[in-house]
Scaffold this active site. Sequence first.
Site, PDB file in Angstrom:
ATOM      1  CG  ASP A  65      -2.083  -0.561   1.205  1.00  0.00           C
ATOM      2  OD1 ASP A  65      -2.977  -0.216   0.455  1.00  0.00           O
ATOM      3  OD2 ASP A  65      -2.113  -1.864   1.887  1.00  0.00           O
ATOM      4  CE1 TYR A  67       6.142   3.906   3.958  1.00  0.00           C
ATOM      5  CE2 TYR A  67       6.840   5.072   2.110  1.00  0.00           C
ATOM      6  CZ  TYR A  67       7.287   4.010   2.933  1.00  0.00           C
ATOM      7  OH  TYR A  67       8.270   3.465   2.781  1.00  0.00           O
ATOM      8  CG  PHE A  78       9.468  -0.104   0.371  1.00  0.00           C
ATOM      9  CD1 PHE A  78       9.138  -0.661   1.557  1.00  0.00           C
ATOM     10  CD2 PHE A  78       9.373  -1.100  -0.843  1.00  0.00           C
ATOM     11  CE1 PHE A  78       8.695  -1.782   1.843  1.00  0.00           C
ATOM     12  CE2 PHE A  78       8.724  -2.378  -0.531  1.00  0.00           C
ATOM     13  CZ  PHE A  78       8.485  -2.956   0.702  1.00  0.00           C
ATOM     14  CG  HIS A 187       7.849  -5.994   5.207  1.00  0.00           C
ATOM     15  ND1 HIS A 187       8.150  -4.824   5.357  1.00  0.00           N
ATOM     16  CD2 HIS A 187       7.120  -6.021   3.893  1.00  0.00           C
ATOM     17  CE1 HIS A 187       7.734  -3.765   4.754  1.00  0.00           C
ATOM     18  NE2 HIS A 187       6.946  -4.601   3.875  1.00  0.00           N
TER      19      HIS A 187
END
Length: 220
Positions: A65, A67, A78, A187
């Site tokens: 998703d 931010y 990212f 992750h």
Amino acid sequence: MDVKIEESWKQELSDEWSKDYFVRLTNFVRNEYATKQIFPPGRQIFAAFNATPFNEVKVVILGQDPYHDVGQANGLCFSVNDGIQFPPSLRNIFQEIHNDVGSPIPQSGDLTRWAKQGVLLLNATLTVEAHKAASHQRQGWEQFTDEVISHLSNHRQNLVFILWGSYAISKRSLIDPDKHLILTSVHPSPLSAYRGFFGNKHFSKANNYLVEHGKTPITW
């Protein structure tokens, strides 16, 4: 439907624009932007595609998703805008790059510099409501981005797909492992980074593969 996206992607994904799910998704997204605070800014929804044309993709990094806090999302997974504090996952990514290939920790969290080198920074869901994580999941974005992954797998050769965390790893079934390199680990989130993200050496492995197949490595 006239989708504002880079021309090569517009052509490659032309079958998607008139499908029922994409029409519904478009109507949903337009209404959300008209009535709520949504990220990233509308002009940056397809920033990952606009920065990395289809035939220039060398590496795909998959996020989940955008931010959802003010000023962070810029359409690249990212990545954050200049002047924004690095989120924890991005900080860990930079640390692993430093440990892996020796690059200094950068001053900027804007990953456009990667995108311009052929790194498709793809979120599975391309929009989100402010302060409401995962609020635009299951509205059709995942169907669209699954098609993007499948299309790259089917129509390109010798790409590197970097999948961090269980959600991203669930997409490996869309990728032909005989044609591409698939790199997986936990992750980079602080919750899991010390359980196998640090030390995965994905950045040097990606570059080694690119060089082996006659491609310019990425300056991480």
